[in-house]
Scaffold this motif. Sequence first.
Motif, PDB file in Angstrom:
ATOM      1  N   SER A 252       0.810  -1.215   0.000  1.00 55.84           N
ATOM      2  CA  SER A 252       0.000   0.000   0.000  1.00 55.84           C
ATOM      3  C   SER A 252       0.843   1.265   0.000  1.00 55.84           C
ATOM      4  CB  SER A 252      -0.940   0.001   1.207  1.00 55.84           C
ATOM      5  OG  SER A 252      -0.180  -0.052   2.414  1.00 55.84           O
ATOM      6  N   ILE A 253       2.126   1.139   0.418  1.00 52.64           N
ATOM      7  CA  ILE A 253       2.979   2.334   0.505  1.00 52.64           C
ATOM      8  C   ILE A 253       3.232   2.927  -0.871  1.00 52.64           C
ATOM      9  CG2 ILE A 253       5.289   1.330   0.264  1.00 52.64           C
ATOM     10  CD1 ILE A 253       4.277   3.796   3.000  1.00 52.64           C
ATOM     11  N   THR A 260      -0.085   9.778   1.457  1.00 48.29           N
ATOM     12  CA  THR A 260      -0.030  11.198   1.804  1.00 48.29           C
ATOM     13  C   THR A 260      -1.269  11.611   2.581  1.00 48.29           C
ATOM     14  OG1 THR A 260       1.298  11.671  -0.163  1.00 48.29           O
ATOM     15  CG2 THR A 260       0.177  13.531   0.870  1.00 48.29           C
ATOM     16  N   MET A 261      -2.425  11.109   2.176  1.00 44.56           N
ATOM     17  CA  MET A 261      -3.675  11.427   2.890  1.00 44.56           C
ATOM     18  C   MET A 261      -3.620  10.905   4.324  1.00 44.56           C
ATOM     19  SD  MET A 261      -6.464  10.690  -0.148  1.00 44.56           S
ATOM     20  CE  MET A 261      -7.847  10.849   0.989  1.00 44.56           C
ATOM     21  N   GLU A 262      -3.051   9.694   4.498  1.00 43.09           N
ATOM     22  CA  GLU A 262      -2.922   9.151   5.857  1.00 43.09           C
ATOM     23  C   GLU A 262      -2.009  10.025   6.708  1.00 43.09           C
ATOM     24  OE1 GLU A 262      -1.960   4.996   6.188  1.00 43.09           O
ATOM     25  OE2 GLU A 262      -2.908   4.560   4.245  1.00 43.09           O
ATOM     26  N   LEU A 263      -0.909  10.459   6.139  1.00 44.69           N
ATOM     27  CA  LEU A 263       0.038  11.274   6.895  1.00 44.69           C
ATOM     28  C   LEU A 263      -0.552  12.621   7.265  1.00 44.69           C
ATOM     29  CD1 LEU A 263       3.284  10.414   4.913  1.00 44.69           C
ATOM     30  CD2 LEU A 263       2.875   9.911   7.322  1.00 44.69           C
ATOM     31  N   GLU A 264      -1.343  13.195   6.372  1.00 50.69           N
ATOM     32  CA  GLU A 264      -1.944  14.498   6.657  1.00 50.69           C
ATOM     33  C   GLU A 264      -2.933  14.430   7.815  1.00 50.69           C
ATOM     34  OE1 GLU A 264      -3.530  15.578   2.886  1.00 50.69           O
ATOM     35  OE2 GLU A 264      -1.635  16.452   2.158  1.00 50.69           O
ATOM     36  N   TRP A 270       2.308  10.945  20.911  1.00 51.26           N
ATOM     37  CA  TRP A 270       2.831   9.696  21.469  1.00 51.26           C
ATOM     38  C   TRP A 270       2.053   8.488  20.974  1.00 51.26           C
ATOM     39  CZ3 TRP A 270       7.459   9.579  22.884  1.00 51.26           C
ATOM     40  CH2 TRP A 270       8.052  10.630  23.602  1.00 51.26           C
ATOM     41  N   GLU A 271       0.765   8.656  20.673  1.00 50.00           N
ATOM     42  CA  GLU A 271      -0.042   7.513  20.254  1.00 50.00           C
ATOM     43  C   GLU A 271       0.334   7.035  18.847  1.00 50.00           C
ATOM     44  OE1 GLU A 271      -1.320  10.147  21.856  1.00 50.00           O
ATOM     45  OE2 GLU A 271      -1.603   9.023  23.725  1.00 50.00           O
ATOM     46  N   ASN A 272       0.607   7.994  17.946  1.00 53.22           N
ATOM     47  CA  ASN A 272       0.895   7.570  16.567  1.00 53.22           C
ATOM     48  C   ASN A 272       2.392   7.624  16.228  1.00 53.22           C
ATOM     49  OD1 ASN A 272       1.647  10.233  15.920  1.00 53.22           O
ATOM     50  ND2 ASN A 272      -0.411  10.761  15.225  1.00 53.22           N
ATOM     51  N   TYR A 273       3.231   7.868  17.238  1.00 51.97           N
ATOM     52  CA  TYR A 273       4.675   8.034  16.986  1.00 51.97           C
ATOM     53  C   TYR A 273       5.268   6.867  16.186  1.00 51.97           C
ATOM     54  CZ  TYR A 273       9.507   9.452  18.092  1.00 51.97           C
ATOM     55  OH  TYR A 273      10.819   9.848  18.017  1.00 51.97           O
ATOM     56  N   PRO A 274       5.086   5.604  16.622  1.00 48.83           N
ATOM     57  CA  PRO A 274       5.667   4.499  15.833  1.00 48.83           C
ATOM     58  C   PRO A 274       5.041   4.383  14.452  1.00 48.83           C
ATOM     59  CG  PRO A 274       5.053   3.772  18.056  1.00 48.83           C
ATOM     60  CD  PRO A 274       4.429   5.116  17.844  1.00 48.83           C
ATOM     61  N   THR A 275       3.721   4.521  14.384  1.00 46.98           N
ATOM     62  CA  THR A 275       3.034   4.340  13.103  1.00 46.98           C
ATOM     63  C   THR A 275       3.473   5.372  12.076  1.00 46.98           C
ATOM     64  OG1 THR A 275       1.095   3.504  14.308  1.00 46.98           O
ATOM     65  CG2 THR A 275       0.764   4.155  12.013  1.00 46.98           C
ATOM     66  N   LYS A 276       3.556   6.623  12.493  1.00 46.77           N
ATOM     67  CA  LYS A 276       3.920   7.673  11.541  1.00 46.77           C
ATOM     68  C   LYS A 276       5.349   7.495  11.046  1.00 46.77           C
ATOM     69  CE  LYS A 276       3.972  12.600  10.650  1.00 46.77           C
ATOM     70  NZ  LYS A 276       3.405  13.917  10.997  1.00 46.77           N
ATOM     71  N   PHE A 277       6.268   7.219  11.955  1.00 48.25           N
ATOM     72  CA  PHE A 277       7.657   7.072  11.523  1.00 48.25           C
ATOM     73  C   PHE A 277       7.873   5.803  10.697  1.00 48.25           C
ATOM     74  CE2 PHE A 277       8.914  10.356  14.707  1.00 48.25           C
ATOM     75  CZ  PHE A 277       9.592  11.172  13.810  1.00 48.25           C
ATOM     76  N   HIS A 278       7.075   4.752  10.968  1.00 44.31           N
ATOM     77  CA  HIS A 278       7.129   3.571  10.097  1.00 44.31           C
ATOM     78  C   HIS A 278       6.754   3.953   8.673  1.00 44.31           C
ATOM     79  CE1 HIS A 278       6.817   0.215  13.383  1.00 44.31           C
ATOM     80  NE2 HIS A 278       8.026   0.702  13.242  1.00 44.31           N
ATOM     81  N   LEU A 279       5.684   4.714   8.533  1.00 44.55           N
ATOM     82  CA  LEU A 279       5.259   5.153   7.200  1.00 44.55           C
ATOM     83  C   LEU A 279       6.335   5.987   6.512  1.00 44.55           C
ATOM     84  CD1 LEU A 279       1.496   6.179   7.582  1.00 44.55           C
ATOM     85  CD2 LEU A 279       2.427   4.414   6.080  1.00 44.55           C
ATOM     86  N   LEU A 280       6.904   6.927   7.260  1.00 41.84           N
ATOM     87  CA  LEU A 280       7.922   7.802   6.674  1.00 41.84           C
ATOM     88  C   LEU A 280       9.165   7.008   6.267  1.00 41.84           C
ATOM     89  CD1 LEU A 280       7.649  10.872   9.090  1.00 41.84           C
ATOM     90  CD2 LEU A 280       6.754  10.682   6.773  1.00 41.84           C
ATOM     91  N   LEU A 281       9.575   6.058   7.102  1.00 44.39           N
ATOM     92  CA  LEU A 281      10.740   5.252   6.766  1.00 44.39           C
ATOM     93  C   LEU A 281      10.481   4.360   5.561  1.00 44.39           C
ATOM     94  CD1 LEU A 281      12.028   4.271  10.313  1.00 44.39           C
ATOM     95  CD2 LEU A 281      13.188   5.707   8.650  1.00 44.39           C
ATOM     96  N   HIS A 282       9.269   3.829   5.458  1.00 43.72           N
ATOM     97  CA  HIS A 282       8.937   3.024   4.275  1.00 43.72           C
ATOM     98  C   HIS A 282       8.943   3.876   3.008  1.00 43.72           C
ATOM     99  CE1 HIS A 282       8.319  -0.836   6.020  1.00 43.72           C
ATOM    100  NE2 HIS A 282       7.297  -0.489   6.778  1.00 43.72           N
ATOM    101  N   LEU A 283       8.459   5.113   3.116  1.00 43.39           N
ATOM    102  CA  LEU A 283       8.507   6.018   1.960  1.00 43.39           C
ATOM    103  C   LEU A 283       9.946   6.281   1.536  1.00 43.39           C
ATOM    104  CD1 LEU A 283       5.772   8.640   2.894  1.00 43.39           C
ATOM    105  CD2 LEU A 283       5.748   7.178   0.873  1.00 43.39           C
ATOM    106  N   GLU A 284      10.802   6.531   2.513  1.00 41.84           N
ATOM    107  CA  GLU A 284      12.209   6.771   2.210  1.00 41.84           C
ATOM    108  C   GLU A 284      12.858   5.520   1.620  1.00 41.84           C
ATOM    109  OE1 GLU A 284      15.946   8.867   2.198  1.00 41.84           O
ATOM    110  OE2 GLU A 284      13.833   9.420   2.095  1.00 41.84           O
ATOM    111  N   GLU A 285      12.522   4.361   2.189  1.00 40.80           N
ATOM    112  CA  GLU A 285      13.069   3.107   1.676  1.00 40.80           C
ATOM    113  C   GLU A 285      12.608   2.857   0.240  1.00 40.80           C
ATOM    114  OE1 GLU A 285      12.944  -1.697   2.716  1.00 40.80           O
ATOM    115  OE2 GLU A 285      11.785  -0.262   3.901  1.00 40.80           O
ATOM    116  N   LEU A 286      11.345   3.137  -0.030  1.00 43.08           N
ATOM    117  CA  LEU A 286      10.812   2.955  -1.382  1.00 43.08           C
ATOM    118  C   LEU A 286      11.553   3.831  -2.386  1.00 43.08           C
ATOM    119  CD1 LEU A 286       8.651   1.851  -3.361  1.00 43.08           C
ATOM    120  CD2 LEU A 286       7.187   3.771  -2.659  1.00 43.08           C
ATOM    121  N   GLN A 287      11.762   5.109  -2.033  1.00 50.68           N
ATOM    122  CA  GLN A 287      12.444   6.022  -2.949  1.00 50.68           C
ATOM    123  C   GLN A 287      13.897   5.613  -3.153  1.00 50.68           C
ATOM    124  OE1 GLN A 287      10.999   8.302  -4.784  1.00 50.68           O
ATOM    125  NE2 GLN A 287      12.942   8.797  -5.766  1.00 50.68           N
TER     126      GLN A 287
END
Length: 853
Positions: A252-253, A260-264, A270-287
Amino acid sequence: MLPSDKCHQDQMSLLEQERLQPQMLPAVQSAQYTLLRKYGELNGPQHVSDVEAKTAQQARKKIAARLTIAKLFHRYRAQLIYNKHNVTVTSDTPTKGEKICLTVYDNNMMVPLTVKNSEVKMVYLSFWASELVKDIFTVSDCHGNIIKTLTQLPLRPGEAYQIQVHFNSEHAGFYEQLLVFKFETRLQSTDTFEVMRLLEINQRTSYDEEPFTTVPDSLCDIETVKWVPVEGFNYSLLPMAVPLKGYEMPDSIKDLKQTTMELEKMPLNWENYPTKFHLLLHLEELQQKIEIEKYNQDAPLFRHKDNRDLLILKIACAAKNSHWRLVGNKLRVCPLNPLGGLNETSYEAWVCHVDLENMWLQCNKGQVRVPQGQEARENIMIRTRLIELESNPEQCNAVLHIVAASAKPSPYLVFGPPGTGKTVTLVEAIKQIVTRQPCCHILACAPSNSAADHLCEKIRAGSIPTSMVYRLYALSYPVANIPPKSLCNLEEKTRTLLIPHKEILMWQRILVTTLQTAGRLVSGGIPPGHFTYLFVDEAGQATETECIIPLAGLLDPQTCQLVLAGDPKQLGPILSSVVAEKHGLGVSMLERLMNNIVLYKSHETHGFNNRFVSKLLRNYRSHPAILKIPNELFYAGQLQPYADKATYSAYCDWECLPRKGFPLIFHGVAGTDERDHNCPSVYNMAEVEVLKDYLKALVRHFRKKGVTKIEPNEIGVITPYTKQVEKIKNALQTDKDLRQENLENIMVGSVEKFQGKECNVILVSTVRSYPKLTAHKQQVTIGFVNNEKRFNVALTRAQALLIVVGDPRVLKTEPIWNKFIHYCSEEGGYRGITVSDGEEEEEEDALPNVHSE
């Protein structure tokens, strides 16, 4: 070419048609506009002066005018370039279609043009010449009278009219002059036609260049690789005690719109800290995966004649910053069998270096053995007084609070602007901790190997025994770069790197490594309570997720003091993914804490709370004139010049300064953006020519003083584009005057390469300029040259002399550059092309009007 009846039907010239159309100009900012976004106390809102605002407006208008001329040129060049109706426009200089292209080495020259009417009837000539660069070209008639326009000059049958285009410039550059000749067969006639001539002059500084092929020395005498598989290679002796989870990239990434809609919808908490950074790291990994896959190819590899384990792969031009990410990656090389298929046996190698044309691969050497004969610890006495820092209250405060762990369990921040000695502060704190706490264990990290090496070097030079400082290198680190007799994880006999057993690592008093390599300590099972202090130098360059690597597995906040040192106003993390950067992955932990956490913000009256953060204020690097603009823009004018006067005044009497005592030059260059085929990186040869002149002048200066060799850290050349780095390095090798000098110690590199470094003399090439008028893409932009962090780093590396080379016609449209150029001009430090300012003249009509008197 349009049919002639269509031209008659329109009943006006093509240029006049366009002139009557409404023009859409780029938005112009108001007379009072704020600088780029500022965060927190670090700057506060700052406004530019009316003069600066007006010059920025004028620069934008001139760009709009040029874009309009370019639009006309491209729209009508097919119809307007030819000689028509037996009316000719000729030159003694050979032409290529509508262009007259010249390379000149003198300051002035003259190009004659002859307009001849070979028709059987009279025609009427009108003429207009553009002024794309101010005060460079003048046009005169055969009597020497200066003319700007002509209106309906009669030319009888067989009659000719001569004009002379005079070029005069004291500075190297690329200069264009557009000449438009309009002809009418009778007065007030609708039967008109036009002829255009484009004069392109490339002014260079000297003839003295000779061919030179830029092949690195290590590529000489290469031969085709004969593959020999390596069996039983042992990468590490440290077993995996803490298994790491696998985080597969979700399919899905790849739907960037949905991600982008999910990130916005996910402001960081503190509740979404792991989830958000997982998404960002996957985006960076994909690129990164997309970029690295470009290098998957069937291509010949070569082996160096001296180093049998070093392979060289020819590659296409690397994408922006991709070389930073490729280095350290592990590759699998598959040789082809005689039928062209892949062999079953493959070989592992590390990417140890990447330039614009080659990727350098290091193969494994064989079995790694445990190091033996390690030195015993030395128990020595270290001075406990802060002798080196006693005259600097900010540094003293920082050291005292770090040693006392006053911020624990919170991190302690050392906000260190350029040249204020943040690394010196960390080193002094480490010295005091080792002295006062004999049982302590210190982990000192940095985001890059170069920063970790610098930190390790400073610690070892700070009266701490070398036996107490252990440098843990990644297995991919180039062995040749390791200093001799360095206490580290290099096995001397086999010259290979390993990760020692946990007991050996835990025995070290001071362990220095990169943030990512610190992950080996976590997976190797070193317990969280082992380290009593954890330092992160250059923390502003690391992503928050990178900074968390040692924190998540090694930091016990109740027993360990975390210290983050850096400057959020200098370069941040380098990312591939634009989406990940937009949603916060490019913000370091240091910057986020200072921006968003009240504990680390400055109070309006009392400033920072020294229990949690220290801002260093004394600059020990730069001449006050060099420091002024960055200080005002980024540090609220709080930095105090404390550099050694004898050092920073070394060039105040240099003969090339426009104003003595002001060791700062902005040299305005009329250049042009250029790109090679299939290479995104930009270069500007006009700026290279100007840099060569300054380097020659500096060499002459040294010779007069009896200096025969330029020492390290004397001269550095900074440019934001990789291709410009290559062109400058080539110039040092091809120019006869420079090639014979000892210039191997001149460092040429990107802004990233210079962060944390300093030189007596810094030359900066900004590169971005106008495209040529003939270029199909007429976009005018300065790209990431306008990044305020890059600007800050580039301009604060110099101690005694700063020379910035750039195109003011483009740079003046941006606030930070406009302020800097205005400052140089006001202080008498400007040299180069003339750019009209608000007080000089009103803006002229951007479009040709051949009917004007």
